[in-house]
Design a protein around this motif. Structure first.
Motif, PDB file in Angstrom:
ATOM      1  N   PHE A 180       0.809  -1.220   0.000  1.00 27.13           N
ATOM      2  CA  PHE A 180       0.000   0.000   0.000  1.00 27.13           C
ATOM      3  C   PHE A 180       0.844   1.273   0.000  1.00 27.13           C
ATOM      4  N   VAL A 181       2.065   1.186  -0.488  1.00 26.59           N
ATOM      5  CA  VAL A 181       2.891   2.375  -0.651  1.00 26.59           C
ATOM      6  C   VAL A 181       3.098   2.606  -2.138  1.00 26.59           C
ATOM      7  N   GLU A 182       3.612   3.760  -2.471  1.00 28.50           N
ATOM      8  CA  GLU A 182       3.824   4.093  -3.878  1.00 28.50           C
ATOM      9  C   GLU A 182       4.783   3.104  -4.516  1.00 28.50           C
ATOM     10  N   PRO A 183       4.599   2.820  -5.806  1.00 32.96           N
ATOM     11  CA  PRO A 183       5.438   1.806  -6.473  1.00 32.96           C
ATOM     12  C   PRO A 183       6.931   2.069  -6.355  1.00 32.96           C
ATOM     13  N   ALA A 184       7.345   3.348  -6.293  1.00 32.00           N
ATOM     14  CA  ALA A 184       8.777   3.654  -6.220  1.00 32.00           C
ATOM     15  C   ALA A 184       9.403   3.177  -4.919  1.00 32.00           C
ATOM     16  N   ALA A 185       8.594   2.879  -3.900  1.00 27.43           N
ATOM     17  CA  ALA A 185       9.110   2.414  -2.610  1.00 27.43           C
ATOM     18  C   ALA A 185       8.918   0.915  -2.419  1.00 27.43           C
ATOM     19  N   GLN A 186       8.332   0.239  -3.414  1.00 22.67           N
ATOM     20  CA  GLN A 186       8.088  -1.191  -3.302  1.00 22.67           C
ATOM     21  C   GLN A 186       9.247  -1.976  -3.911  1.00 22.67           C
ATOM     22  N   GLY A 187       9.690  -2.969  -3.189  1.00 27.34           N
ATOM     23  CA  GLY A 187      10.740  -3.829  -3.723  1.00 27.34           C
ATOM     24  C   GLY A 187      11.808  -4.113  -2.691  1.00 27.34           C
ATOM     25  N   ASP A 188      12.667  -5.074  -3.024  1.00 33.39           N
ATOM     26  CA  ASP A 188      13.739  -5.408  -2.093  1.00 33.39           C
ATOM     27  C   ASP A 188      14.849  -4.371  -2.178  1.00 33.39           C
ATOM     28  N   LEU A 189      15.684  -4.328  -1.156  1.00 35.24           N
ATOM     29  CA  LEU A 189      16.701  -3.284  -1.000  1.00 35.24           C
ATOM     30  C   LEU A 189      17.650  -3.209  -2.193  1.00 35.24           C
ATOM     31  N   LEU A 190      18.192  -4.338  -2.620  1.00 35.63           N
ATOM     32  CA  LEU A 190      19.189  -4.303  -3.680  1.00 35.63           C
ATOM     33  C   LEU A 190      18.582  -3.905  -5.020  1.00 35.63           C
ATOM     34  N   THR A 191      17.343  -4.326  -5.262  1.00 41.99           N
ATOM     35  CA  THR A 191      16.691  -3.938  -6.504  1.00 41.99           C
ATOM     36  C   THR A 191      16.514  -2.425  -6.569  1.00 41.99           C
ATOM     37  N   LEU A 192      16.039  -1.813  -5.493  1.00 40.20           N
ATOM     38  CA  LEU A 192      15.855  -0.368  -5.494  1.00 40.20           C
ATOM     39  C   LEU A 192      17.190   0.367  -5.486  1.00 40.20           C
ATOM     40  N   ALA A 193      18.198  -0.203  -4.811  1.00 45.68           N
ATOM     41  CA  ALA A 193      19.515   0.436  -4.845  1.00 45.68           C
ATOM     42  C   ALA A 193      20.053   0.465  -6.271  1.00 45.68           C
ATOM     43  N   LEU A 194      19.916  -0.640  -6.994  1.00 45.12           N
ATOM     44  CA  LEU A 194      20.389  -0.673  -8.379  1.00 45.12           C
ATOM     45  C   LEU A 194      19.596   0.292  -9.257  1.00 45.12           C
ATOM     46  N   ALA A 195      18.319   0.483  -8.948  1.00 47.19           N
ATOM     47  CA  ALA A 195      17.509   1.419  -9.728  1.00 47.19           C
ATOM     48  C   ALA A 195      17.993   2.859  -9.553  1.00 47.19           C
ATOM     49  N   HIS A 196      18.620   3.151  -8.414  1.00 48.54           N
ATOM     50  CA  HIS A 196      19.107   4.507  -8.147  1.00 48.54           C
ATOM     51  C   HIS A 196      20.592   4.666  -8.452  1.00 48.54           C
ATOM     52  N   TYR A 197      21.253   3.589  -8.838  1.00 47.53           N
ATOM     53  CA  TYR A 197      22.701   3.659  -9.057  1.00 47.53           C
ATOM     54  C   TYR A 197      23.033   4.506 -10.280  1.00 47.53           C
ATOM     55  N   GLN A 198      24.050   5.360 -10.123  1.00 46.79           N
ATOM     56  CA  GLN A 198      24.573   6.164 -11.215  1.00 46.79           C
ATOM     57  C   GLN A 198      26.058   5.853 -11.377  1.00 46.79           C
ATOM     58  N   PRO A 199      26.542   5.722 -12.611  1.00 48.88           N
ATOM     59  CA  PRO A 199      27.974   5.447 -12.797  1.00 48.88           C
ATOM     60  C   PRO A 199      28.836   6.478 -12.080  1.00 48.88           C
ATOM     61  N   GLY A 200      29.874   5.989 -11.436  1.00 47.45           N
ATOM     62  CA  GLY A 200      30.773   6.857 -10.698  1.00 47.45           C
ATOM     63  C   GLY A 200      30.495   6.897  -9.209  1.00 47.45           C
ATOM     64  N   GLN A 201      29.310   6.437  -8.796  1.00 51.94           N
ATOM     65  CA  GLN A 201      29.002   6.413  -7.361  1.00 51.94           C
ATOM     66  C   GLN A 201      29.797   5.306  -6.661  1.00 51.94           C
ATOM     67  N   HIS A 202      30.093   5.545  -5.381  1.00 53.53           N
ATOM     68  CA  HIS A 202      30.572   4.492  -4.501  1.00 53.53           C
ATOM     69  C   HIS A 202      29.342   3.902  -3.804  1.00 53.53           C
ATOM     70  N   LEU A 203      29.215   2.588  -3.845  1.00 52.34           N
ATOM     71  CA  LEU A 203      28.057   1.905  -3.274  1.00 52.34           C
ATOM     72  C   LEU A 203      28.479   1.185  -2.000  1.00 52.34           C
ATOM     73  N   TYR A 204      27.848   1.543  -0.882  1.00 48.90           N
ATOM     74  CA  TYR A 204      28.092   0.915   0.415  1.00 48.90           C
ATOM     75  C   TYR A 204      26.849   0.123   0.805  1.00 48.90           C
ATOM     76  N   VAL A 205      27.051  -1.120   1.250  1.00 48.51           N
ATOM     77  CA  VAL A 205      25.940  -1.969   1.681  1.00 48.51           C
ATOM     78  C   VAL A 205      26.242  -2.493   3.082  1.00 48.51           C
TER      79      VAL A 205
END
Length: 381
Positions: A310-335
Protein backbone atom coordinates in the motif's frame (compact mmCIF):
# COMPACT_ATOMS: atom_id res chain seq x y z
CA UNK A 1 41.61 -42.96 25.12
CA UNK A 2 38.90 -40.52 24.02
CA UNK A 3 39.97 -36.90 24.54
CA UNK A 4 37.83 -34.85 26.90
CA UNK A 5 35.02 -33.00 25.16
CA UNK A 6 35.40 -29.24 24.88
CA UNK A 7 31.83 -28.97 26.15
CA UNK A 8 33.16 -30.03 29.55
CA UNK A 9 34.51 -26.50 29.97
CA UNK A 10 31.07 -24.93 29.71
CA UNK A 11 29.60 -26.18 33.01
CA UNK A 12 32.75 -25.11 34.87
CA UNK A 13 32.59 -21.61 33.47
CA UNK A 14 28.84 -21.33 34.06
CA UNK A 15 29.55 -21.97 37.74
CA UNK A 16 32.00 -19.05 37.84
CA UNK A 17 29.87 -16.41 36.08
CA UNK A 18 27.33 -15.81 38.91
CA UNK A 19 30.18 -15.05 41.34
CA UNK A 20 32.50 -13.34 38.87
CA UNK A 21 33.47 -10.49 41.23
CA UNK A 22 34.38 -12.86 44.05
CA UNK A 23 36.22 -15.07 41.59
CA UNK A 24 38.03 -12.02 40.20
CA UNK A 25 39.27 -11.14 43.69
CA UNK A 26 40.84 -14.59 43.94
CA UNK A 27 42.25 -14.34 40.41
CA UNK A 28 43.72 -10.89 41.05
CA UNK A 29 45.16 -11.88 44.44
CA UNK A 30 46.84 -14.91 42.89
CA UNK A 31 48.51 -12.70 40.28
CA UNK A 32 49.12 -9.58 42.37
CA UNK A 33 52.70 -10.25 43.43
CA UNK A 34 53.71 -12.31 40.40
CA UNK A 35 52.65 -10.35 37.32
CA UNK A 36 54.52 -7.14 36.56
CA UNK A 37 53.13 -4.70 35.72
CA UNK A 38 50.15 -5.59 37.84
CA UNK A 39 46.68 -6.17 36.49
CA UNK A 40 44.66 -3.22 37.90
CA UNK A 41 42.19 -4.56 40.43
CA UNK A 42 39.32 -2.65 38.79
CA UNK A 43 39.98 -4.51 35.51
CA UNK A 44 40.22 -7.98 37.05
CA UNK A 45 36.51 -8.97 36.72
CA UNK A 46 36.32 -8.04 33.04
CA UNK A 47 39.75 -9.50 32.23
CA UNK A 48 38.86 -12.78 33.95
CA UNK A 49 35.40 -12.92 32.35
CA UNK A 50 36.77 -12.23 28.88
CA UNK A 51 39.66 -14.69 29.12
CA UNK A 52 37.40 -17.33 30.67
CA UNK A 53 34.83 -16.91 27.94
CA UNK A 54 37.49 -17.15 25.24
CA UNK A 55 38.82 -20.34 26.85
CA UNK A 56 35.49 -22.04 27.54
CA UNK A 57 33.12 -20.37 25.11
CA UNK A 58 31.41 -22.16 22.27
CA UNK A 59 31.05 -18.90 20.34
CA UNK A 60 30.56 -18.21 16.66
CA UNK A 61 33.37 -16.66 14.67
CA UNK A 62 32.15 -13.05 14.81
CA UNK A 63 31.74 -13.26 18.59
CA UNK A 64 35.23 -14.69 19.09
CA UNK A 65 36.71 -12.02 16.88
CA UNK A 66 34.93 -9.26 18.82
CA UNK A 67 36.24 -10.81 22.03
CA UNK A 68 39.82 -10.87 20.75
CA UNK A 69 39.50 -7.31 19.47
CA UNK A 70 38.47 -6.26 22.99
CA UNK A 71 41.04 -8.34 24.88
CA UNK A 72 44.11 -7.74 22.71
CA UNK A 73 44.49 -3.97 23.41
CA UNK A 74 44.18 -4.60 27.16
CA UNK A 75 46.71 -7.43 26.92
CA UNK A 76 48.98 -5.00 25.07
CA UNK A 77 48.29 -2.15 27.51
CA UNK A 78 49.36 -4.38 30.42
CA UNK A 79 52.53 -5.29 28.50
CA UNK A 80 51.79 -9.01 28.85
CA UNK A 81 54.22 -11.28 27.02
CA UNK A 82 54.23 -15.05 26.37
CA UNK A 83 56.48 -15.67 29.37
CA UNK A 84 53.60 -14.34 31.53
CA UNK A 85 51.15 -16.91 30.16
CA UNK A 86 51.92 -19.72 32.66
CA UNK A 87 51.28 -17.33 35.58
CA UNK A 88 47.93 -16.25 34.13
CA UNK A 89 46.93 -19.82 33.28
CA UNK A 90 47.75 -21.00 36.82
CA UNK A 91 45.65 -18.19 38.29
CA UNK A 92 42.75 -18.90 35.92
CA UNK A 93 42.75 -22.63 36.68
CA UNK A 94 43.00 -22.08 40.43
CA UNK A 95 40.07 -19.65 40.25
CA UNK A 96 37.82 -21.90 38.17
CA UNK A 97 38.66 -24.95 40.31
CA UNK A 98 37.77 -23.00 43.46
CA UNK A 99 34.31 -21.99 42.17
CA UNK A 100 33.36 -25.02 40.05
CA UNK A 101 33.96 -27.85 42.51
CA UNK A 102 30.90 -29.83 41.38
CA UNK A 103 32.16 -30.20 37.82
CA UNK A 104 35.93 -30.13 38.36
CA UNK A 105 37.90 -33.28 37.48
CA UNK A 106 41.53 -34.01 36.57
CA UNK A 107 40.39 -34.31 32.93
CA UNK A 108 38.73 -30.88 32.91
CA UNK A 109 41.79 -29.41 34.66
CA UNK A 110 44.00 -30.73 31.87
CA UNK A 111 41.63 -29.37 29.23
CA UNK A 112 41.48 -25.93 30.88
CA UNK A 113 45.28 -25.93 30.93
CA UNK A 114 45.57 -26.53 27.19
CA UNK A 115 42.69 -24.31 26.14
CA UNK A 116 43.72 -21.33 28.27
CA UNK A 117 47.26 -21.43 26.87
CA UNK A 118 45.73 -21.50 23.39
CA UNK A 119 43.45 -18.56 24.24
CA UNK A 120 46.39 -16.46 25.42
CA UNK A 121 48.40 -17.41 22.33
CA UNK A 122 45.51 -16.24 20.13
CA UNK A 123 45.39 -12.98 22.06
CA UNK A 124 49.13 -12.45 21.68
CA UNK A 125 48.90 -13.10 17.94
CA UNK A 126 46.01 -10.65 17.70
CA UNK A 127 48.14 -7.88 19.21
CA UNK A 128 50.53 -8.16 16.27
CA UNK A 129 47.77 -7.95 13.67
CA UNK A 130 45.40 -5.27 14.92
CA UNK A 131 45.88 -1.57 15.36
CA UNK A 132 47.15 -0.49 18.74
CA UNK A 133 44.43 1.19 20.73
CA UNK A 134 43.40 2.04 24.28
CA UNK A 135 42.07 -0.59 26.64
CA UNK A 136 38.33 -1.04 27.05
CA UNK A 137 36.35 1.77 28.65
CA UNK A 138 33.09 1.79 30.63
CA UNK A 139 30.12 3.71 29.29
CA UNK A 140 26.86 4.69 30.99
CA UNK A 141 23.50 4.19 29.30
CA UNK A 142 21.89 7.64 29.34
CA UNK A 143 19.02 7.01 26.93
CA UNK A 144 16.96 4.20 25.44
CA UNK A 145 14.24 4.22 22.82
CA UNK A 146 12.16 1.29 21.63
CA UNK A 147 12.44 2.10 17.94
CA UNK A 148 10.66 -1.06 16.71
CA UNK A 149 9.46 -4.38 18.12
CA UNK A 150 12.91 -5.93 17.89
CA UNK A 151 15.14 -2.82 17.78
CA UNK A 152 16.25 -0.68 20.71
CA UNK A 153 18.34 2.47 20.39
CA UNK A 154 20.75 3.01 23.29
CA UNK A 155 22.62 6.27 23.89
CA UNK A 156 25.89 5.85 25.79
CA UNK A 157 28.25 8.26 27.48
CA UNK A 158 31.76 6.72 27.65
CA UNK A 159 33.75 7.60 30.77
CA UNK A 160 36.61 8.54 28.46
CA UNK A 161 36.08 10.02 25.00
CA UNK A 162 36.13 7.27 22.42
CA UNK A 163 37.90 8.35 19.26
CA UNK A 164 35.88 6.75 16.50
CA UNK A 165 35.12 7.56 12.89
CA UNK A 166 31.89 7.22 10.95
CA UNK A 167 31.59 3.68 9.62
CA UNK A 168 33.76 2.05 12.28
CA UNK A 169 32.55 -0.63 14.68
CA UNK A 170 33.49 -1.52 18.24
CA UNK A 171 33.18 -4.54 20.56
CA UNK A 172 30.54 -4.20 23.30
CA UNK A 173 29.80 -6.30 26.38
CA UNK A 174 27.41 -6.02 29.31
CA UNK A 175 27.93 -6.96 32.98
CA UNK A 176 24.75 -9.02 32.59
CA UNK A 177 26.79 -11.49 30.49
CA UNK A 178 30.42 -10.67 31.29
CA UNK A 179 33.04 -11.76 28.81
CA UNK A 180 30.69 -12.17 25.83
CA UNK A 181 31.48 -9.43 23.31
CA UNK A 182 29.61 -8.48 20.15
CA UNK A 183 30.25 -5.96 17.37
CA UNK A 184 28.13 -2.83 17.03
CA UNK A 185 28.40 0.18 14.76
CA UNK A 186 27.91 3.62 16.31
CA UNK A 187 25.02 5.22 14.43
CA UNK A 188 26.46 8.72 14.71
CA UNK A 189 29.49 10.67 13.64
CA UNK A 190 31.64 11.86 16.57
CA UNK A 191 29.71 14.34 18.72
CA UNK A 192 31.00 17.25 20.80
CA UNK A 193 29.65 15.62 23.97
CA UNK A 194 31.28 12.27 23.14
CA UNK A 195 28.03 10.28 23.31
CA UNK A 196 27.48 7.22 21.13
CA UNK A 197 24.25 5.78 19.76
CA UNK A 198 23.89 2.03 19.22
CA UNK A 199 21.08 0.29 17.34
CA UNK A 200 20.42 -3.11 18.95
CA UNK A 201 18.35 -5.80 17.25
CA UNK A 202 17.40 -8.54 19.69
CA UNK A 203 18.56 -11.85 18.19
CA UNK A 204 16.73 -14.85 19.64
CA UNK A 205 19.20 -16.92 21.63
CA UNK A 206 21.95 -14.31 21.37
CA UNK A 207 24.08 -13.89 24.52
CA UNK A 208 24.28 -10.07 24.32
CA UNK A 209 21.64 -8.44 22.12
CA UNK A 210 18.50 -9.55 24.05
CA UNK A 211 20.07 -8.32 27.30
CA UNK A 212 20.87 -4.92 25.80
CA UNK A 213 17.58 -4.63 23.92
CA UNK A 214 15.19 -5.82 26.63
CA UNK A 215 16.88 -5.43 30.00
CA UNK A 216 19.64 -2.80 29.98
CA UNK A 217 18.38 0.27 31.85
CA UNK A 218 19.28 3.93 31.94
CA UNK A 219 22.12 4.39 34.44
CA UNK A 220 23.48 0.92 33.76
CA UNK A 221 27.05 0.42 32.57
CA UNK A 222 28.39 -1.39 29.52
CA UNK A 223 31.97 -1.77 28.29
CA UNK A 224 33.30 -0.63 24.92
CA UNK A 225 36.40 -1.88 23.16
CA UNK A 226 38.61 -0.09 20.67
CA UNK A 227 36.89 1.11 17.45
CA UNK A 228 38.08 -0.54 14.24
CA UNK A 229 37.92 0.53 10.61
CA UNK A 230 36.17 -2.34 8.89
CA UNK A 231 35.63 -1.44 5.28
CA UNK A 232 32.73 1.00 5.64
CA UNK A 233 34.72 4.04 6.72
CA UNK A 234 35.10 6.71 4.05
CA UNK A 235 38.49 7.04 2.39
CA UNK A 236 39.49 10.72 2.63
CA UNK A 237 41.52 10.34 -0.56
CA UNK A 238 38.49 9.31 -2.61
CA UNK A 239 35.73 11.50 -3.95
CA UNK A 240 32.54 10.80 -5.89
CA UNK A 241 28.90 10.63 -4.96
CA UNK A 242 27.59 7.90 -2.67
CA UNK A 243 24.80 5.33 -2.82
CA UNK A 244 24.18 3.80 0.60
CA UNK A 245 22.02 0.68 1.00
CA UNK A 246 21.00 -0.18 4.56
CA UNK A 247 19.23 -3.34 5.65
CA UNK A 248 17.97 -3.53 9.24
CA UNK A 249 20.44 -2.16 11.77
CA UNK A 250 22.91 -1.82 8.91
CA UNK A 251 21.41 1.66 8.88
CA UNK A 252 23.68 2.59 11.83
CA UNK A 253 27.07 2.95 10.07
CA UNK A 254 25.50 4.47 6.96
CA UNK A 255 23.62 7.08 8.96
CA UNK A 256 26.92 7.88 10.69
CA UNK A 257 28.48 8.46 7.27
CA UNK A 258 25.67 10.87 6.36
CA UNK A 259 26.20 12.76 9.64
CA UNK A 260 29.93 12.92 8.98
CA UNK A 261 29.39 14.39 5.51
CA UNK A 262 26.96 16.93 6.97
CA UNK A 263 29.43 17.95 9.68
CA UNK A 264 32.34 18.30 7.26
CA UNK A 265 30.23 19.95 4.53
CA UNK A 266 31.62 17.58 1.97
CA UNK A 267 30.33 18.29 -1.52
CA UNK A 268 29.07 14.80 -2.36
CA UNK A 269 25.54 13.88 -3.34
CA UNK A 270 24.19 10.96 -1.30
CA UNK A 271 21.28 8.60 -1.87
CA UNK A 272 20.43 6.50 1.18
CA UNK A 273 18.17 3.51 0.44
CA UNK A 274 16.71 2.06 3.66
CA UNK A 275 15.27 -1.43 3.46
CA UNK A 276 12.53 -2.96 5.60
CA UNK A 277 9.68 -5.44 5.18
CA UNK A 278 6.84 -3.10 6.20
CA UNK A 279 6.36 0.49 7.32
CA UNK A 280 6.44 -0.42 11.07
CA UNK A 281 9.83 -2.07 10.47
CA UNK A 282 11.22 1.18 9.03
CA UNK A 283 12.70 2.41 12.29
CA UNK A 284 14.55 5.70 12.97
CA UNK A 285 12.33 7.46 10.44
CA UNK A 286 12.13 10.68 12.47
CA UNK A 287 15.92 11.13 12.43
CA UNK A 288 16.07 10.30 8.73
CA UNK A 289 13.31 12.82 7.96
CA UNK A 290 15.22 15.51 9.86
CA UNK A 291 18.44 14.72 8.00
CA UNK A 292 16.76 14.86 4.61
CA UNK A 293 14.86 18.07 5.41
CA UNK A 294 18.03 19.78 6.64
CA UNK A 295 20.23 18.59 3.78
CA UNK A 296 17.79 18.23 0.88
CA UNK A 297 20.26 19.92 -1.46
CA UNK A 298 22.50 16.83 -1.44
CA UNK A 299 20.74 14.02 0.50
CA UNK A 300 17.90 11.81 -0.76
CA UNK A 301 16.40 9.11 1.50
CA UNK A 302 14.55 6.30 -0.29
CA UNK A 303 12.51 3.61 1.53
CA UNK A 304 12.59 0.08 0.12
CA UNK A 305 9.65 -1.94 1.45
CA UNK A 306 9.59 -5.56 0.35
CA UNK A 307 6.22 -6.61 1.86
CA UNK A 308 4.18 -3.40 1.85
CA UNK A 309 1.65 -3.29 -1.02
CA UNK A 310 0.00 0.00 0.00
CA UNK A 311 2.89 2.37 -0.65
CA UNK A 312 3.82 4.09 -3.88
CA UNK A 313 5.44 1.81 -6.47
CA UNK A 314 8.78 3.65 -6.22
CA UNK A 315 9.11 2.41 -2.61
CA UNK A 316 8.09 -1.19 -3.30
CA UNK A 317 10.74 -3.83 -3.72
CA UNK A 318 13.74 -5.41 -2.09
CA UNK A 319 16.70 -3.28 -1.00
CA UNK A 320 19.19 -4.30 -3.68
CA UNK A 321 16.69 -3.94 -6.50
CA UNK A 322 15.86 -0.37 -5.49
CA UNK A 323 19.51 0.44 -4.85
CA UNK A 324 20.39 -0.67 -8.38
CA UNK A 325 17.51 1.42 -9.73
CA UNK A 326 19.11 4.51 -8.15
CA UNK A 327 22.70 3.66 -9.06
CA UNK A 328 24.57 6.16 -11.22
CA UNK A 329 27.97 5.45 -12.80
CA UNK A 330 30.77 6.86 -10.70
CA UNK A 331 29.00 6.41 -7.36
CA UNK A 332 30.57 4.49 -4.50
CA UNK A 333 28.06 1.90 -3.27
CA UNK A 334 28.09 0.91 0.41
CA UNK A 335 25.94 -1.97 1.68
CA UNK A 336 25.43 -2.83 5.37
CA UNK A 337 22.98 -5.23 6.96
CA UNK A 338 22.40 -8.87 7.87
CA UNK A 339 24.80 -11.59 6.66
CA UNK A 340 22.32 -12.96 4.11
CA UNK A 341 22.01 -9.52 2.54
CA UNK A 342 25.78 -9.18 2.23
CA UNK A 343 26.12 -12.67 0.75
CA UNK A 344 23.47 -11.84 -1.85
CA UNK A 345 25.04 -8.43 -2.58
CA UNK A 346 28.47 -9.99 -3.05
CA UNK A 347 27.05 -12.07 -5.90
CA UNK A 348 24.45 -9.77 -7.38
CA UNK A 349 26.05 -6.35 -7.47
CA UNK A 350 29.23 -7.22 -9.43
CA UNK A 351 27.04 -9.16 -11.86
CA UNK A 352 24.98 -5.98 -12.29
CA UNK A 353 28.10 -4.08 -13.31
CA UNK A 354 29.18 -2.36 -10.11
CA UNK A 355 33.00 -2.01 -10.30
CA UNK A 356 34.94 -3.71 -7.53
CA UNK A 357 36.78 -0.52 -6.62
CA UNK A 358 33.48 1.27 -5.97
CA UNK A 359 31.71 -1.49 -4.06
CA UNK A 360 32.02 -1.58 -0.26
CA UNK A 361 30.36 -4.56 1.43
CA UNK A 362 30.22 -5.45 5.10
CA UNK A 363 32.16 -8.60 5.95
CA UNK A 364 30.38 -11.08 8.19
CA UNK A 365 33.20 -13.38 9.43
CA UNK A 366 31.27 -16.32 8.02
CA UNK A 367 33.91 -17.52 5.54
CA UNK A 368 37.32 -17.42 7.24
CA UNK A 369 38.30 -19.28 10.46
CA UNK A 370 39.62 -17.19 13.32
CA UNK A 371 43.39 -16.93 13.59
CA UNK A 372 43.83 -13.70 15.50
CA UNK A 373 43.48 -11.74 12.28
CA UNK A 374 42.62 -8.10 11.69
CA UNK A 375 38.90 -7.67 12.38
CA UNK A 376 36.73 -6.86 9.39
CA UNK A 377 33.22 -5.52 9.28
CA UNK A 378 31.04 -7.32 11.82
CA UNK A 379 27.80 -9.10 12.13
CA UNK A 380 25.70 -7.36 14.80
CA UNK A 381 23.89 -9.60 17.24
Amino acid sequence: MTPPNLNALGPCWEAVIPCIHRAANHFWSTLADRLHPRLPERDAPLFLATLGHLTAGDDHHAGRTALLAALAPTYQHLRIQPHHHPLIVDALIATVARHATATWTPETASLWQRRSHHALSLTHRATTRIATGPAWTPAEIIGRDQAADTITILTLRPHHRLRHEAGQALPVTTPRQPGAWRWYFPANAPRPDGTIELHIRAITGGPVSPLLAHHAAIGEQVWLGTPYAMGLALDPNRDGDLLLAAGGTGLAPLRAIVEHLAATRARRRVTLVVGARTMPDLYDSVTLDKLQTTHDDWLTVVPALSDEPFVEPAAQGDLLTLALAHYQPGQHLYVAGPPDLITHARLRLPAAGIPDNRLHLAETFSRTPLAGAQPKTPRQD
